[in-house]
Design a protein around this motif. Structure first.
Motif, PDB file in Angstrom:
ATOM      1  N   LEU A 297      -6.535   4.754 -25.109  1.00 62.93           N
ATOM      2  CA  LEU A 297      -5.309   5.369 -24.942  1.00 62.93           C
ATOM      3  C   LEU A 297      -4.793   5.624 -23.490  1.00 62.93           C
ATOM      4  CD1 LEU A 297      -4.657   8.104 -27.659  1.00 62.93           C
ATOM      5  CD2 LEU A 297      -3.665   6.088 -27.565  1.00 62.93           C
ATOM      6  N   SER A 298      -5.789   5.916 -22.533  1.00 64.05           N
ATOM      7  CA  SER A 298      -5.638   6.029 -21.087  1.00 64.05           C
ATOM      8  C   SER A 298      -5.049   4.810 -20.471  1.00 64.05           C
ATOM      9  CB  SER A 298      -7.108   6.337 -20.409  1.00 64.05           C
ATOM     10  OG  SER A 298      -7.261   7.776 -20.904  1.00 64.05           O
ATOM     11  N   TYR A 299      -5.625   3.458 -21.071  1.00 60.27           N
ATOM     12  CA  TYR A 299      -5.030   2.276 -20.568  1.00 60.27           C
ATOM     13  C   TYR A 299      -3.704   2.083 -20.882  1.00 60.27           C
ATOM     14  CZ  TYR A 299      -9.858   0.954 -19.160  1.00 60.27           C
ATOM     15  OH  TYR A 299     -11.373   0.879 -18.793  1.00 60.27           O
ATOM     16  N   LEU A 300      -3.338   2.261 -22.232  1.00 64.77           N
ATOM     17  CA  LEU A 300      -1.930   2.277 -22.644  1.00 64.77           C
ATOM     18  C   LEU A 300      -0.952   2.880 -22.003  1.00 64.77           C
ATOM     19  CD1 LEU A 300      -2.506   2.082 -26.348  1.00 64.77           C
ATOM     20  CD2 LEU A 300      -2.870   0.104 -24.536  1.00 64.77           C
ATOM     21  N   ASN A 301      -1.397   4.297 -21.613  1.00 64.97           N
ATOM     22  CA  ASN A 301      -0.617   5.247 -20.974  1.00 64.97           C
ATOM     23  C   ASN A 301      -0.309   4.761 -19.697  1.00 64.97           C
ATOM     24  OD1 ASN A 301       0.744   8.105 -20.963  1.00 64.97           O
ATOM     25  ND2 ASN A 301      -0.670   8.498 -19.493  1.00 64.97           N
ATOM     26  N   ALA A 302      -1.118   4.129 -18.900  1.00 67.92           N
ATOM     27  CA  ALA A 302      -0.871   3.630 -17.697  1.00 67.92           C
ATOM     28  C   ALA A 302       0.055   2.522 -17.511  1.00 67.92           C
ATOM     29  CB  ALA A 302      -2.406   3.096 -17.065  1.00 67.92           C
ATOM     30  N   ALA A 303       0.432   1.966 -18.788  1.00 70.81           N
ATOM     31  CA  ALA A 303       1.108   0.589 -18.577  1.00 70.81           C
ATOM     32  C   ALA A 303       2.746   0.921 -18.483  1.00 70.81           C
ATOM     33  CB  ALA A 303       0.633  -0.179 -19.871  1.00 70.81           C
ATOM     34  N   ASP A 304       3.320  -0.169 -17.778  1.00 72.16           N
ATOM     35  CA  ASP A 304       4.732  -0.143 -17.906  1.00 72.16           C
ATOM     36  C   ASP A 304       5.275  -1.022 -19.029  1.00 72.16           C
ATOM     37  OD1 ASP A 304       5.424   0.806 -15.068  1.00 72.16           O
ATOM     38  OD2 ASP A 304       4.051  -0.929 -14.508  1.00 72.16           O
ATOM     39  N   LEU A 305       4.416  -1.674 -19.731  1.00 74.06           N
ATOM     40  CA  LEU A 305       4.676  -2.408 -20.931  1.00 74.06           C
ATOM     41  C   LEU A 305       3.514  -2.712 -21.746  1.00 74.06           C
ATOM     42  CD1 LEU A 305       6.880  -3.814 -22.785  1.00 74.06           C
ATOM     43  CD2 LEU A 305       6.546  -6.006 -21.512  1.00 74.06           C
ATOM     44  N   VAL A 306       3.543  -2.384 -23.051  1.00 77.67           N
ATOM     45  CA  VAL A 306       2.216  -2.644 -23.846  1.00 77.67           C
ATOM     46  C   VAL A 306       2.638  -4.057 -24.798  1.00 77.67           C
ATOM     47  CG1 VAL A 306       0.703  -1.873 -25.624  1.00 77.67           C
ATOM     48  CG2 VAL A 306       1.531  -0.109 -23.862  1.00 77.67           C
ATOM     49  N   ILE A 307       1.675  -4.955 -24.785  1.00 77.02           N
ATOM     50  CA  ILE A 307       1.926  -5.786 -25.724  1.00 77.02           C
ATOM     51  C   ILE A 307       0.787  -5.738 -27.098  1.00 77.02           C
ATOM     52  CG2 ILE A 307       1.862  -8.392 -26.205  1.00 77.02           C
ATOM     53  CD1 ILE A 307       2.846  -8.723 -23.325  1.00 77.02           C
ATOM     54  N   THR A 308       1.162  -5.832 -28.093  1.00 73.50           N
ATOM     55  CA  THR A 308       0.206  -5.339 -29.194  1.00 73.50           C
ATOM     56  C   THR A 308       0.538  -6.152 -30.282  1.00 73.50           C
ATOM     57  OG1 THR A 308      -1.121  -3.604 -30.264  1.00 73.50           O
ATOM     58  CG2 THR A 308       1.540  -3.257 -29.685  1.00 73.50           C
ATOM     59  N   MET A 309      -0.301  -6.032 -31.402  1.00 75.35           N
ATOM     60  CA  MET A 309       0.027  -6.298 -32.788  1.00 75.35           C
ATOM     61  C   MET A 309       0.546  -4.932 -33.586  1.00 75.35           C
ATOM     62  SD  MET A 309      -3.163  -8.907 -33.443  1.00 75.35           S
ATOM     63  CE  MET A 309      -2.417  -9.675 -34.803  1.00 75.35           C
ATOM     64  N   ALA A 310       0.738  -4.949 -34.720  1.00 73.98           N
ATOM     65  CA  ALA A 310       1.703  -4.051 -35.493  1.00 73.98           C
ATOM     66  C   ALA A 310       0.736  -3.306 -36.550  1.00 73.98           C
ATOM     67  CB  ALA A 310       2.913  -4.737 -36.130  1.00 73.98           C
ATOM     68  N   GLY A 311      -0.578  -3.221 -36.246  1.00 76.04           N
ATOM     69  CA  GLY A 311      -1.360  -2.399 -36.911  1.00 76.04           C
ATOM     70  C   GLY A 311      -0.859  -0.694 -36.999  1.00 76.04           C
ATOM     71  N   TYR A 312      -1.439  -0.138 -37.969  1.00 76.74           N
ATOM     72  CA  TYR A 312      -1.141   1.283 -37.998  1.00 76.74           C
ATOM     73  C   TYR A 312      -1.487   2.106 -36.795  1.00 76.74           C
ATOM     74  CZ  TYR A 312      -0.834   6.187 -40.050  1.00 76.74           C
ATOM     75  OH  TYR A 312      -0.532   7.455 -40.130  1.00 76.74           O
ATOM     76  N   ASN A 313      -2.759   1.945 -36.428  1.00 75.39           N
ATOM     77  CA  ASN A 313      -3.357   2.726 -35.307  1.00 75.39           C
ATOM     78  C   ASN A 313      -2.666   2.463 -33.994  1.00 75.39           C
ATOM     79  OD1 ASN A 313      -5.162   4.836 -36.519  1.00 75.39           O
ATOM     80  ND2 ASN A 313      -5.801   2.888 -37.398  1.00 75.39           N
ATOM     81  N   SER A 314      -2.530   1.168 -33.657  1.00 76.06           N
ATOM     82  CA  SER A 314      -1.866   0.678 -32.471  1.00 76.06           C
ATOM     83  C   SER A 314      -0.498   1.240 -32.478  1.00 76.06           C
ATOM     84  CB  SER A 314      -2.014  -1.071 -32.548  1.00 76.06           C
ATOM     85  OG  SER A 314      -3.210  -1.524 -32.488  1.00 76.06           O
TER      86      SER A 314
END
Length: 466
Positions: A297-314
């Motif tokens: 979560l700390s990595y995602l929180n630092a991002a200007d944009l997150v690229i991810t798949m559509a899993g529930y937790n993601s």
């Protein structure tokens, strides 16, 4: 132990998750039971799992696990062994016997099953029958993510396999890890027509891990001054290789035009040869490659944009952090991710791109566009992200009811916990009842009403919610 705490009746919790493709089922069970233990610190949780959580998650004191032989999902309701070279019948017998023996010796007070009511290959059925026949039968709760597959596929499969009957026969309650305003799981999957037990929406289950400051993370990642940070993640990573390869190529193109730092997190379940291939391509494109990280979560929180798949937790993590996300859903083996990404995009929570024929050039163009956009994610008051607390509170209330019923049979004014301590029977503590997260909940509320803040979806045969 406070006599007014509804969650502190010491108990043993047994959880089951099969994790046939990613790590979503396991992570939900960890999030719910971690919250449960925070309110009931003298309790114990034993997890039956398909992958070893200690390698990927920090487990709090009180949680341990037993690993079953690993399986992988290849189609709706179809699984096969992922590692062992033995026949399926032998694998079924092995997993079945392990599960039943653990439950027999551990003697749980609560059983929490994620997603598959009868277990893979029906392996939970002998254990469910055994537990139900005991005089000290545990409370059994089924937890369901909001989207399983296309509604017609789920209804047909569950009718054919007798899943509705299994739920009615063995389970005491169902909780849906989602919000009916996003996807009405109860109606779409026929639960309101087929089930005769209480069903409750509890909101999306999010991790409650501590998030490090964004500035600190960007400094550690060596993000240049004025650089945009794009973080790419594929959850567990088992099927993320094609998406991540395209992302590396696209980020390489964007870096030629914009000051940008790209970080790619492969995930613990990606094969070693695929990781090595991505590492080499990332190095050539100037993208930072990380094998796996704790504190995702700390990595995602630092991002200007997150690229991810559509899993529930993601996507639950993206919602919790309120981050801009470009979502590339998995196309199979079910319609889960495509359905979720379409629903979330329609509400203005994410941007989404289909992986069909997705080129690096197309993805690069969308990355540039999304970095400049400021119209998403929108605030959505109908999105409830309190699922871990509400599911844990429901487990606590079910355990309390079980303990009360057991000791009322003996006519006692107090009932003991496993540790030998006692708490008053309901009614005697009403004046000073205190819940750890809700505060004082005195006279007008019953104990269960105080703990459970989400409405029950009452079953009926008309097909409508009560």
């Amino acid at each position: 132990m406070s006599s007014g705490n509804l969650a502190d009746v010491e108990c043993r919790v047994l959880t089951y998750s099969h994790d046939g493709f990613g790590m979503g089922h396991l992570r939900r069970n960890i999030n719910v039971t971690t919250r449960f233990l925070a309110d009931a610190p003298e309790s114990s949780v034993l997890m039956l799992v398909g992958c070893s959580p200690e390698s990927y998650f920090e487990l709090p004191a009180g949680i341990d696990f037993i690993k079953l032989p690993s399986i992988v999902k290849v189609a709706t309701g179809v699984h096969q062994l992922s590692s062992l070279r033995i026949g399926q019948l032998q694998a079924e017998a092995l997993r079945n016997s392990l599960i039943k023996r653990v439950a027999d010796v551990y003697r749980p007070d609560l059983l929490l099953v994620d997603y598959v009511p009868a277990g893979v290959w029906g392996e939970l059925l002998p254990t469910l029958r055994m537990l139900k026949q005991r005089k000290d039968a545990p409370v059994m709760m089924l937890g369901m993510r909001e989207i399983i597959d296309a509604p017609d596929v789920v209804r047909e499969h569950w009718r054919r396999e007798g899943t509705y009957e299994v739920i009615n026969r063995y389970y005491d309650a169902v909780v849906v890890y989602g919000c009916p305003d996003v996807f009405d799981t109860v109606r779409e999957y026929g639960l309101d027509r087929e089930l005769t037990i209480p069903i409750r929406y509890c909101g999306y289950v999010c991790s409650e891990e501590t998030i490090r400051p964004s500035e600190q993370m960007r400094e550690e990642l060596l993000v240049g001054e004025g650089d945009r940070l794009v973080v790419v993640t594929g959850g567990g990573g088992r099927d993320a290789y094609p998406m991540m390869r395209t992302c590396i190529q696209a980020l390489g193109l964007v870096r030629k035009e914009l000051p940008l730092t790209g970080v790619l997190i492969a995930g613990p379940l990606m094969g070693s040869s695929q990781k090595e291939s991505l590492r080499e391509e990332a190095r050539a494109a100037g993208v930072r490659f990380l094998n796996y990280v704790c504190g995702n979560l700390s990595y995602l929180n630092a991002a200007d944009l997150v690229i991810t798949m559509a899993g529930y937790n993601s996507l639950a993590e993206v919602l919790r952090l309120k981050k801009k996300a470009l979502v590339i859903p998995r196309l199979g083996p079910s319609a889960e991710q495509t359905t979720r990404s379409e629903l979330f995009a329609r509400r203005g929570l994410i941007d989404t791109l289909s992986p069909r024929c997705l080129s690096p050039e197309q993805l690069a163009a969308r990355i540039r566009l999304d970095l400049e956009r400021d119209d998403f994610p929108v605030e959505d008051p109908l999105i409830d992200l309190d699922g871990a607390r509400q599911a844990a509170a429901h487990l606590a209330a079910l355990n309390r009811d079980r303990a009360v019923a057991a000791h009322e049979d003996h006519g006692s004014a107090v009932f003991p916990t496993r540790g030998g301590m006692t708490v008053p029977r309901p009614g005697q503590e009403r004046i000073d009842l205190v819940h750890p997260t809700m505060g004082s909940i005195s006279e007008p509320l019953t104990a269960e009403a105080a703990v459970l803040s989400r409405p029950i979806v009452k079953h009926n045969r008309s097909g409508r919610h009560g």
